[in-house]
Write a protein that holds these residues in place. Structure first.
Motif, PDB file in Angstrom:
ATOM      1  N   TYR A   1      -5.607   6.570  11.967  1.00 59.44           N
ATOM      2  CA  TYR A   1      -4.627   6.109  12.954  1.00 59.44           C
ATOM      3  C   TYR A   1      -5.319   5.669  14.240  1.00 59.44           C
ATOM      4  CZ  TYR A   1      -0.785   7.361   9.971  1.00 59.44           C
ATOM      5  OH  TYR A   1       0.090   7.398   8.913  1.00 59.44           O
TER       6      TYR A   1
ATOM      7  N   VAL B   1       1.231   1.453  -4.807  1.00 56.05           N
ATOM      8  CA  VAL B   1       1.228   0.364  -3.833  1.00 56.05           C
ATOM      9  C   VAL B   1       0.227  -0.718  -4.256  1.00 56.05           C
ATOM     10  CG1 VAL B   1       0.895  -0.273  -1.411  1.00 56.05           C
ATOM     11  CG2 VAL B   1       1.938   1.914  -1.973  1.00 56.05           C
TER      12      VAL B   1
ATOM     13  N   ASN C   1      -3.359  -3.452   4.494  1.00 56.36           N
ATOM     14  CA  ASN C   1      -3.360  -2.087   3.955  1.00 56.36           C
ATOM     15  C   ASN C   1      -3.865  -1.067   4.969  1.00 56.36           C
ATOM     16  OD1 ASN C   1      -2.603  -2.722   1.075  1.00 56.36           O
ATOM     17  ND2 ASN C   1      -4.391  -4.057   1.307  1.00 56.36           N
TER      18      ASN C   1
ATOM     19  N   HIS D   1      -0.366   1.676  13.938  1.00 61.47           N
ATOM     20  CA  HIS D   1      -0.645   2.435  15.158  1.00 61.47           C
ATOM     21  C   HIS D   1      -0.813   1.406  16.271  1.00 61.47           C
ATOM     22  CE1 HIS D   1      -4.904   1.348  14.750  1.00 61.47           C
ATOM     23  NE2 HIS D   1      -4.849   1.756  13.484  1.00 61.47           N
TER      24      HIS D   1
ATOM     25  N   HIS E   1      11.890  -1.289   0.530  1.00 62.06           N
ATOM     26  CA  HIS E   1      10.668  -0.461   0.544  1.00 62.06           C
ATOM     27  C   HIS E   1      10.544   0.376  -0.736  1.00 62.06           C
ATOM     28  CE1 HIS E   1       7.950   2.271   3.258  1.00 62.06           C
ATOM     29  NE2 HIS E   1       7.420   2.041   2.076  1.00 62.06           N
TER      30      HIS E   1
HETATM   31  P1  NAI Z   1      -6.152   5.261   4.285  1.00 55.84           P
HETATM   32  O1  NAI Z   1      -6.167   6.140   5.475  1.00 55.84           O
HETATM   33  O2  NAI Z   1      -6.851   5.687   3.050  1.00 55.84           O
HETATM   34  O3  NAI Z   1      -6.745   3.824   4.684  1.00 55.84           O
HETATM   35  C1  NAI Z   1      -6.378   3.141   5.828  1.00 55.84           C
HETATM   36  C2  NAI Z   1      -7.538   2.249   6.245  1.00 55.84           C
HETATM   37  O4  NAI Z   1      -7.084   1.400   7.301  1.00 55.84           O
HETATM   38  C3  NAI Z   1      -8.728   3.049   6.773  1.00 55.84           C
HETATM   39  O5  NAI Z   1      -9.904   2.625   6.118  1.00 55.84           O
HETATM   40  C4  NAI Z   1      -8.733   2.713   8.259  1.00 55.84           C
HETATM   41  O6  NAI Z   1     -10.050   2.711   8.811  1.00 55.84           O
HETATM   42  C5  NAI Z   1      -8.133   1.320   8.241  1.00 55.84           C
HETATM   43  N1  NAI Z   1      -7.650   0.902   9.549  1.00 55.84           N
HETATM   44  C6  NAI Z   1      -6.985   1.620  10.485  1.00 55.84           C
HETATM   45  N2  NAI Z   1      -6.769   0.873  11.573  1.00 55.84           N
HETATM   46  C7  NAI Z   1      -7.286  -0.344  11.327  1.00 55.84           C
HETATM   47  C8  NAI Z   1      -7.383  -1.542  12.079  1.00 55.84           C
HETATM   48  N3  NAI Z   1      -6.935  -1.616  13.352  1.00 55.84           N
HETATM   49  N4  NAI Z   1      -7.963  -2.607  11.509  1.00 55.84           N
HETATM   50  C9  NAI Z   1      -8.469  -2.535  10.262  1.00 55.84           C
HETATM   51  N5  NAI Z   1      -8.431  -1.420   9.493  1.00 55.84           N
HETATM   52  C10 NAI Z   1      -7.847  -0.340  10.034  1.00 55.84           C
HETATM   53  O7  NAI Z   1      -4.614   4.963   4.007  1.00 55.84           O
HETATM   54  P2  NAI Z   1      -3.956   4.416   2.662  1.00 55.84           P
HETATM   55  O8  NAI Z   1      -3.605   5.526   1.766  1.00 55.84           O
HETATM   56  O9  NAI Z   1      -4.788   3.305   2.133  1.00 55.84           O
HETATM   57  O10 NAI Z   1      -2.586   3.839   3.234  1.00 55.84           O
HETATM   58  C11 NAI Z   1      -2.581   2.804   4.205  1.00 55.84           C
HETATM   59  C12 NAI Z   1      -1.182   2.586   4.728  1.00 55.84           C
HETATM   60  O11 NAI Z   1      -0.376   2.016   3.712  1.00 55.84           O
HETATM   61  C13 NAI Z   1      -0.433   3.858   5.132  1.00 55.84           C
HETATM   62  O12 NAI Z   1      -0.775   4.302   6.410  1.00 55.84           O
HETATM   63  C14 NAI Z   1       0.993   3.404   5.057  1.00 55.84           C
HETATM   64  O13 NAI Z   1       1.398   2.841   6.289  1.00 55.84           O
HETATM   65  C15 NAI Z   1       0.978   2.316   3.993  1.00 55.84           C
HETATM   66  N6  NAI Z   1       1.640   2.773   2.753  1.00 55.84           N
HETATM   67  C16 NAI Z   1       2.733   2.082   2.313  1.00 55.84           C
HETATM   68  C17 NAI Z   1       3.426   2.513   1.207  1.00 55.84           C
HETATM   69  C18 NAI Z   1       4.611   1.759   0.687  1.00 55.84           C
HETATM   70  O14 NAI Z   1       5.396   2.323  -0.075  1.00 55.84           O
HETATM   71  N7  NAI Z   1       4.780   0.503   1.022  1.00 55.84           N
HETATM   72  C19 NAI Z   1       3.052   3.740   0.492  1.00 55.84           C
HETATM   73  C20 NAI Z   1       1.813   4.332   0.967  1.00 55.84           C
HETATM   74  C21 NAI Z   1       1.180   3.872   2.086  1.00 55.84           C
END
Ligand code: NAI
Length: 369
Positions: free
Chosen positions: A357, A122, A228, A232, A311
């Protein structure tokens, strides 16, 4: 011996041509033989919409459901209520917002994803999309490839360098941080992040990123915003008609996290009017996206500013191998009664096991007081 229901996208001839296309109904995450050898019932389908879908019919006696964010089997509260035997939901990939997580907690389901499996995939897609938009690549490509034209000025008038721009990420977790790392060699003016968690001091120092806690201030400071964060209640529609007003005129917005974080109509208007110089990403609020989705058609002055794909960012061949292996590991742990890797757990035993989340771990603790 358990019943496992698995929702994947159809690969058709592509799955024949590329056996490593594991995330398809044809190649079945490479799990078919394994399931057979171990006597499990393994139902794999791409038919996921509506009460008569294979998904809705087969879930009633499945103990394990495997879904992917790319072709999500939406595990709503209503569907969950019919799934009397369900115990484990595995997301083959990252992002479990297609599962009603509050309902999963009510039913005490374990929801686990293959954390880290496609974060590099990503992050690379994000950097590519930023460059496609900032350089106005699509307009030039369309000219030479489709229109057989040659008009340097039409492309160059909206083509910039990334060097010297302010780039900020909403969410500085695994993907957001990798994006920041990959931006370092571009000599951006400043790297910013908006997150409710601080980056560890050492990590922030390594990339020289500054946290801004106020969303309006953050959006107003960035030339490029990349999203990123998980989807939720706290991120749904975070970028909307109102918050777009705080963005710089002519800014670029990239969203590879989840479509519903950005309001589809508000983004379309902002791109069409030129308020945003472009929007790009691969995630849509409904998947597959309907033919008349506003993000298919949107484009700014001179045809600029649309860098959408289906996607795909997290489903490169390399990523598929990682999330297929991770899915098997989660399933094996569950069968053997072994603990899951803590970072893979989203919900367990009726509560959130992650802060990502919406910081609901804190909410759980609050609720228990
Ligand atoms: P992660 O859990 O490592 O990081 C997510 C970050 O977002 C955390 O630091 C969290 O504190 C922050 N966060 C949560 N709510 C927030 C808010 N209201 N405001 C600001 N920051 C907030 O997750 P990761 O691995 O970085 O993935 C993030 C998201 O990317 C996944 O949940 C998924 O939805 C999406 N994703 C998309 C993919 C694609 O193929 N397009 C593939 C993998 C993930």
């Amino acid at each position: 011996m358990v019943k496992v229901l698995c929702v994947l996208y159809s690969g058709g001839k592509h799955a024949q041509e590329q056996p490593r296309l594991l995330g398809t109904i044809e190649n079945k995450l490479g799990l078919e033989q394994y399931m057979k050898d171990n006597g499990h019932e393994f139902v794999v389908t791409d038919d996921k919409e509506g009460p008569n879908s294979v998904f809705a019919k087969e879930i009633v006696d499945a103990e394990v459901v495997i879904t992917t964010p790319f072709h999500p089997g939406y595990l709503t509260k209503e569907i969950m209520a019919t799934a009397k035997k369900l115990k484990l939901c595995i997301t083959a990939g990252i992002g479990s917002d297609h599962i009603d997580l509050d309902a999963a907690n009510e039913h005490k389901l374990t929801v686990a994803e293959v954390t880290g499996s496609n974060v590099v995939s990503v992050a690379e897609h994000v950097i590519m999309t930023i460059l496609i938009l900032v350089r106005n690549y699509n307009v030039g490509h369309e000219q030479v490839y489709r229109s057989k034209a040659w008009d340097v000025a039409a492309v160059a008038k909206d083509s910039y360098d990334l060097e010297g721009k302010v780039v900020g990420t909403i969410g500085a977790g695994r993907i957001g941080y990798r994006v920041l790392e990959r931006l370092l060699p571009f000599n951006c003016k400043e790297l910013l992040y908006y997150d409710y968690q601080d980056l560890p001091a050492e990590a922030a120092k390594k990339v020289g990123a500054r946290r801004i806690e106020d969303i309006k201030e953050f959006l107003g400071a960035c030339d490029v915003v990349t999203v990123n964060a998980p989807l939720h209640a706290g991120t749904k529609d975070l970028i909307n008609e109102e918050t777009i007003k705080y963005m710089k005129d002519g800014a670029w917005l990239i969203n590879t996290a989840r479509g519903a974080i950005c309001n589809a109509e508000a983004v379309r208007k902002a791109v069409d009017s030129g308020k945003l110089r472009g929007y790009g990403g691969d995630v849509w609020n409904v998947q597959p996206a309907p033919a008349d989705h506003p993000w298919r058609e949107m484009s700014g002055p001179g045809g600029r500013g649309n860098a959408m794909t289906p996607h795909v960012s997290g489903t490169s061949i390399d990523a598929q191998e990682r999330y297929a292996a991770g899915t098997k590991a989660i399933f094996d742990n569950w069968l053997a009664g072994k603990p899951q890797k803590p970072e893979d757990l989203i919900t367990e035993s009726g509560s959130y096991a992650t802060k990502a989340y919406g910081n609901r771990v804190a909410q759980n603790q609050e609720a228990k007081k």
